[in-house]
Design a protein around this motif. Structure first.
Motif: not given
Length: 174
Positions: A5-12, A44-46, A66-68, A76-81
């Protein structure tokens, strides 16, 4: 590898994506996993602007959910649309009638059907919208509703470009 989701390089760690195929999961960082089950920090969720277009279906489902959840924020509403999903994927996204803790929310339409965050409902009666000088007409579809968490008789939705509170007794789930 990077967080789905956030593309961070870390432990998953694998995170199950419920409501769809058995065993479906996404690999998430600790920050995303904690915020999905807890209180999300909107900034964080952008990152969902990129991950919502993933070719991995479970990633798309988690991004849409998550957008919902973040639908109180205009971005978030604009992305969801903007998000277009295959019919099967959309059903998977909407296949949750429970809140984040796994409990039924208590929100029900006029026919007693459970409502979930992000559902589409139809107005069953003309409603005068106070303070906005218009009437929401019967038969109007309200997409991507938000549940009012402290009141199971109310939902929020966008009608004629205005975000309004609607009583659940005046809607039916589509």
């Amino acid at each position: 590898m990077s967080c789905a989701l956030c593309a961070t390089d870390t432990a998953l760690t694998p995170y199950p994506v419920t409501g769809g195929p058995d065993g479906a999961s996404v690999s998430l960082c600790a920050t995303c996993a904690e915020q999905i089950t807890g209180t999300p920090e909107p900034e964080h969720w952008r990152c969902l602007a990129a991950s919502m277009w993933s070719e991995d279906t479970p990633t798309q489902v988690m991004a849409a959910r998550m957008l919902t959840r973040l639908s109180d924020h205009d971005w978030a509403r604009e992305l969801s649309e903007q998000l277009w999903l295959e019919d099967d994927t959309r059903k998977w996204v909407e296949n949750i009638a429970e809140d984040a803790g796994g409990n039924e929310t208590g929100h029900r339409d006029s026919n007693g059907v459970p409502l979930a965050q992000g559902d589409t409902v139809v107005l069953i009666k003309d409603l005068t919208v106070k303070g906005a000088n218009f009437t929401a007409k019967r038969g109007t579809a309200v997409r991507g509703i938000a549940l009012v968490h402290d009141n199971p008789t109310q939902i929020e939705g966008r009608v004629e470009g205005q975000r309004i509170v609607i009583l659940t007794e005046f809607v039916k789930k589509r």
